[in-house]
Design a protein around this motif. Sequence first.
Motif, short mmCIF file in Angstrom:
data_model
loop_
_atom_site.label_atom_id
_atom_site.label_comp_id
_atom_site.label_asym_id
_atom_site.label_seq_id
_atom_site.Cartn_x
_atom_site.Cartn_y
_atom_site.Cartn_z
N LEU A 1 0.83 -1.21 0.00
CA LEU A 1 0.00 0.00 0.00
C LEU A 1 0.87 1.26 0.00
CD1 LEU A 1 -2.78 -1.20 2.43
CD2 LEU A 1 -3.15 -0.41 0.07
N VAL A 2 1.99 1.23 0.69
CA VAL A 2 2.91 2.37 0.67
C VAL A 2 3.44 2.56 -0.75
CG1 VAL A 2 5.13 3.28 1.47
CG2 VAL A 2 3.53 2.26 3.10
N GLY A 3 3.87 1.48 -1.38
CA GLY A 3 4.35 1.56 -2.76
C GLY A 3 3.28 2.04 -3.71
N LEU A 4 2.07 1.57 -3.50
CA LEU A 4 0.93 2.00 -4.32
C LEU A 4 0.72 3.51 -4.14
CD1 LEU A 4 -1.33 0.92 -6.18
CD2 LEU A 4 -2.68 0.53 -4.12
N TRP B 1 -1.98 5.40 1.44
CA TRP B 1 -1.15 5.63 2.63
C TRP B 1 -1.97 5.53 3.91
CZ3 TRP B 1 1.59 10.46 0.22
CH2 TRP B 1 2.60 10.02 -0.66
N ARG B 2 -3.21 6.01 3.90
CA ARG B 2 -4.05 5.90 5.10
C ARG B 2 -4.34 4.43 5.43
NH1 ARG B 2 -5.63 10.98 3.46
NH2 ARG B 2 -7.05 10.26 1.84
N GLN B 3 -4.59 3.63 4.40
CA GLN B 3 -4.82 2.19 4.63
C GLN B 3 -3.56 1.54 5.21
OE1 GLN B 3 -6.73 -0.01 1.33
NE2 GLN B 3 -7.15 2.02 0.46
N ALA B 4 -2.40 1.91 4.67
CA ALA B 4 -1.14 1.37 5.20
C ALA B 4 -0.94 1.79 6.65
CB ALA B 4 0.03 1.85 4.34
#
Length: 103
Positions: A38-41, A58-61
């Motif tokens: 998720l960070v990479g996304l 980023w919030r999900q990560a």
Amino acid sequence: MGFAHYRLGQYAQALTCYHHALILLQDLGNRFYEAQVLVGLGDTHHGHGNLDAAGDAWRQALIIFDDLHHARAAAVRTRLRTLAPPTLTPSARAESASPGQVE
């Protein structure tokens, strides 16, 4: 693969790779690597100028890293702060107000 495509500026391919990896990791229940993807996304969306999608990823990560009590949460918070509009002080707000406008 997603990171390699991202570094080469091949954002569409990077997004595809990250989405495939995300599905696999969610199926496996590997939350740490799910957050990493998720960070990479988010980084890929950010690099492509899609700030809303970057913030969402980023919030999900961040939720996952916080749940895991992982130190990577701090780096994600820093990324999210780059998306926030600058906060104006009361004197700066007054200076930017239109003449005759009262706050």
